[in-house]
Design a protein around this motif. Structure first.
Motif, PDB file in Angstrom:
ATOM      1  N   LEU A  54       7.331   3.100  -8.592  1.00 58.36           N
ATOM      2  CA  LEU A  54       7.283   1.644  -8.421  1.00 58.36           C
ATOM      3  C   LEU A  54       6.825   1.313  -7.002  1.00 58.36           C
ATOM      4  O   LEU A  54       7.356   1.842  -6.020  1.00 58.36           O
ATOM      5  N   LEU A  55       5.853   0.414  -6.912  1.00 59.49           N
ATOM      6  CA  LEU A  55       5.259   0.021  -5.644  1.00 59.49           C
ATOM      7  C   LEU A  55       5.687  -1.393  -5.280  1.00 59.49           C
ATOM      8  O   LEU A  55       5.549  -2.318  -6.080  1.00 59.49           O
ATOM      9  N   GLY A  56       6.188  -1.565  -4.058  1.00 62.06           N
ATOM     10  CA  GLY A  56       6.531  -2.890  -3.548  1.00 62.06           C
ATOM     11  C   GLY A  56       5.704  -3.222  -2.324  1.00 62.06           C
ATOM     12  O   GLY A  56       5.245  -2.328  -1.600  1.00 62.06           O
ATOM     13  N   ASP A  57       5.508  -4.509  -2.063  1.00 64.19           N
ATOM     14  CA  ASP A  57       4.681  -4.982  -0.950  1.00 64.19           C
ATOM     15  C   ASP A  57       5.573  -5.665   0.078  1.00 64.19           C
ATOM     16  O   ASP A  57       6.056  -6.776  -0.145  1.00 64.19           O
ATOM     17  N   ILE A  58       5.750  -5.011   1.220  1.00 64.61           N
ATOM     18  CA  ILE A  58       6.638  -5.575   2.246  1.00 64.61           C
ATOM     19  C   ILE A  58       5.985  -6.746   2.958  1.00 64.61           C
ATOM     20  O   ILE A  58       6.669  -7.590   3.556  1.00 64.61           O
ATOM     21  N   ASP A  59       4.665  -6.841   2.900  1.00 62.28           N
ATOM     22  CA  ASP A  59       3.941  -7.886   3.619  1.00 62.28           C
ATOM     23  C   ASP A  59       4.293  -9.282   3.102  1.00 62.28           C
ATOM     24  O   ASP A  59       4.217 -10.256   3.854  1.00 62.28           O
ATOM     25  N   ARG A  60       4.656  -9.378   1.833  1.00 61.65           N
ATOM     26  CA  ARG A  60       4.987 -10.693   1.265  1.00 61.65           C
ATOM     27  C   ARG A  60       6.466 -11.020   1.396  1.00 61.65           C
ATOM     28  O   ARG A  60       6.896 -12.124   1.036  1.00 61.65           O
ATOM     29  N   GLY A  61       7.272 -10.086   1.917  1.00 60.47           N
ATOM     30  CA  GLY A  61       8.694 -10.334   2.135  1.00 60.47           C
ATOM     31  C   GLY A  61       9.541 -10.027   0.907  1.00 60.47           C
ATOM     32  O   GLY A  61       9.063 -10.008  -0.227  1.00 60.47           O
ATOM     33  N   GLY A  62      10.822  -9.762   1.149  1.00 61.18           N
ATOM     34  CA  GLY A  62      11.775  -9.540   0.066  1.00 61.18           C
ATOM     35  C   GLY A  62      11.577  -8.255  -0.697  1.00 61.18           C
ATOM     36  O   GLY A  62      11.928  -8.161  -1.877  1.00 61.18           O
ATOM     37  N   VAL A  63      11.042  -7.217  -0.036  1.00 62.15           N
ATOM     38  CA  VAL A  63      10.692  -6.015  -0.784  1.00 62.15           C
ATOM     39  C   VAL A  63      11.928  -5.264  -1.271  1.00 62.15           C
ATOM     40  O   VAL A  63      11.901  -4.663  -2.354  1.00 62.15           O
ATOM     41  N   ILE A  64      13.013  -5.291  -0.513  1.00 57.36           N
ATOM     42  CA  ILE A  64      14.236  -4.611  -0.976  1.00 57.36           C
ATOM     43  C   ILE A  64      14.731  -5.274  -2.253  1.00 57.36           C
ATOM     44  O   ILE A  64      15.045  -4.593  -3.250  1.00 57.36           O
ATOM     45  N   GLU A 112      10.868   7.164 -11.387  1.00 52.70           N
ATOM     46  CA  GLU A 112      11.334   8.353 -10.663  1.00 52.70           C
ATOM     47  C   GLU A 112      11.356   8.150  -9.151  1.00 52.70           C
ATOM     48  O   GLU A 112      12.057   8.871  -8.436  1.00 52.70           O
ATOM     49  N   GLY A 113      10.556   7.224  -8.650  1.00 54.05           N
ATOM     50  CA  GLY A 113      10.481   7.046  -7.204  1.00 54.05           C
ATOM     51  C   GLY A 113       9.883   5.709  -6.849  1.00 54.05           C
ATOM     52  O   GLY A 113       9.469   4.938  -7.725  1.00 54.05           O
ATOM     53  N   PHE A 114       9.819   5.406  -5.547  1.00 51.56           N
ATOM     54  CA  PHE A 114       9.266   4.125  -5.096  1.00 51.56           C
ATOM     55  C   PHE A 114       8.473   4.324  -3.815  1.00 51.56           C
ATOM     56  O   PHE A 114       8.675   5.276  -3.054  1.00 51.56           O
ATOM     57  N   ILE A 115       7.558   3.385  -3.592  1.00 54.33           N
ATOM     58  CA  ILE A 115       6.718   3.342  -2.390  1.00 54.33           C
ATOM     59  C   ILE A 115       6.751   1.912  -1.868  1.00 54.33           C
ATOM     60  O   ILE A 115       6.698   0.955  -2.651  1.00 54.33           O
ATOM     61  N   VAL A 116       6.811   1.766  -0.568  1.00 57.84           N
ATOM     62  CA  VAL A 116       6.697   0.452   0.069  1.00 57.84           C
ATOM     63  C   VAL A 116       5.331   0.384   0.746  1.00 57.84           C
ATOM     64  O   VAL A 116       4.990   1.243   1.560  1.00 57.84           O
TER      65      VAL A 116
END
Length: 485
Positions: free
Chosen positions: A163-173, A192-196
């Motif tokens: 799963l990929l999240g985008d920290i640039d837009r905020g609220g990634v956690i 199985e895993g995540f990427i920020v």
């Protein structure tokens, strides 16, 4: 032995899935693997013609380039090309099967899963690794019942998910942990895993953030990836990219203006122009006038008649008339070419209700929309300067008239293309990708008093290599590949 596969899903749209998959494809090639990209369902009006005679999303075309493979319809078996706010053209394994409203498609799309799995199987049979890209957000549980693009595909094909999240837009956690919270437990178990992605600043400041997500979810932390500045040299997937501020505004002395239609298609036609030091490429948004420019380009459109009505509502037709009176040049590409004519007829309702409308009248031609879609890669020569060209056709409609007797180009093994005004300052063509050809781009800039300085293909290849190196430096690429099964 069939290939292994791993899937990159996102917490939302435009979190960088397409770019991460492209980088992973190039990283796999650098490790000696035969890798293929795959996206079960894409929604984009940026498309590419494949070597097997169909069309796929532009993002999968870039990923295939990163993988060193010819384009295949099986890399993106379902492509939706929006024509309105609530409807789209449906492309299955490269071919248009019709149009569908958004609500009707939600019930219909489950029937496309066999074609999706067939295409996935074809890619697996001929590669070592398939890297799958999800669509939109993994947490759209309201659409889960008939899903074929995210967890519906992952479960059906038994493909593990990162799963990929985008920290640039905020609220990634919250977006990462919240995705697990709303998913069905069986779906969540596929992750199985995540990427920020798109981190800026001191990465040690987010060490606790990575630990919190891993602790809350039980997923493996696979990387905190800084913003990749080289992304501006790579084709964007959809028009959301046009809403971000330009990376290099006002840099060149030649101004090229492109009205940003509501249903703009294949706007990556102009990426190579944007790279040229001599050029300032401006996308003109609705509510803005077309500025005094050296060249105005009317781009492709997924709904030519509807976008032509918007051109008039915005007053861009008046701006174009003033531009021409000042001696300016105009290029119409595909739908933009059709708009330049005197009349557009859609008797069979290909784009919407059957209709006939007046065009801008800047070329003495008229267009009739037809049900047959032209999809082909081409080479040829532009007649004004006998310059070689390469590109592709992707359109419905046939355009004829007196100005077509002065074609823009002659296609190898085919016939004439396009039309030119008597003074040569207004040009229409059905050919996409003209400016990615270095020689043809140089010919256009020469007409404007400039010159080409960029090798576009080499620049894209360099950016892909740099992207792969960027991911290797900031992501556990071996760990991602190791999850594949």
């Amino acid at each position: 032995m069939p290939a292994r596969a791993v899937m990159i899903q996102g917490t939302g749209s435009d979190v960088g899935k397409s770019l991460i998959v492209a980088g992973l494809c190039r990283a796999a090639v650098r490790r000696g693997l035969r890798v293929a990209p795959f996206k079960a369902q894409n929604m984009s009006n940026n498309a590419a013609v494949t070597d097997d005679g169909g069309e796929i999303g532009r993002a999968q075309a870039l990923q295939a380039r990163a993988a060193g493979l010819p384009l295949s319809v099986h890399m993106n078996p379902v492509l939706l090309k929006p024509q309105s706010e609530v409807g789209a053209q449906v492309i299955v394994q490269g071919r248009r099967i019709g149009n569908s409203g958004a609500r009707a498609y939600q019930d219909f799309k489950a029937s496309l899963l066999p074609a999706v799995l067939e295409s996935f199987g074809i890619l697996k049979a001929d590669t070592d690794l398939v890297i799958v890209e999800g669509a939109g957000s993994a947490s759209e549980v309201n659409l889960r019942r008939n899903d074929i693009a995210n967890m519906g595909f992952a479960r059906a094909a038994d493909v593990p998910v990162v799963l990929l999240g985008d920290i640039d837009r905020g609220g990634v956690i919250a977006s990462l942990v919240g995705t697990q919270a709303v998913l069905d437990p069986a779906d969540a178990a596929m992750i199985e895993g995540f990427i920020v992605n798109r981190f800026r600043g001191d990465p040690s400041l987010f060490d606790d953030g990575m630990r919190i997500v891993a602790g809350r979810t039980g997923w493996r932390a696979l990387g905190l990836v800084p913003h990749f500045a080289g992304a501006v040299r790579l084709p964007a997937e959809d028009a959301m990219a046009l809403e971000r501020p330009a990376g290099r505004a006002g840099a060149g002395r030649l101004l090229v203006a492109v009205p940003q239609f509501a249903r703009i298609a294949n706007f990556d036609d102009f990426d190579a122009l944007a790279m040229e030091p001599a050029v300032d490429l401006v996308f003109v948004r609705r509510g803005q006038p077309i500025p005094p420019a050296d060249l105005v380009i009317l781009p492709g459109s997924k709904a030519t008649i509807a976008d032509l009505a918007d051109v008039r509502r915005e007053g861009w037709d008046i701006d174009l008339a003033a531009h021409i009176r000042r001696g300016g040049r105009v290029l119409g590409v595909c739908g933009g070419f059709q708009m330049l004519g005197c009349r557009i007829a859609d008797p069979d309702g290909i784009e919407g209700p059957p209709s006939m409308v007046a065009g801008l009248g800047l070329l003495d031609v008229e267009t009739v929309m037809t049900g047959e879609k032209t999809l082909t890669k081409v080479t040829g020569r532009s007649l004004a300067d006998d310059a070689p060209l390469s590109g592709y056709e992707m359109h419905v409609g046939r355009t004829t008239g007196p100005d077509a007797a002065r074609p823009f180009a002659v296609i190898d093994g085919g016939g004439p293309d396009g039309a030119v005004s008597t003074d040569g300052r207004i040009v229409g063509t059905y050919l996409h990708g003209l400016f990615t050809d270095d020689v043809q781009r140089g010919a256009w800039l020469a007409r404007l008093g400039g010159r080409a300085e960029v090798g576009y293909g080499a620049a894209v290849e360099t950016a892909l290599d740099e992207l792969a190196a960027h991911l290797e430096a900031h992501m556990d690429v071996a760990g991602v590949f190791g999850l594949a099964r």
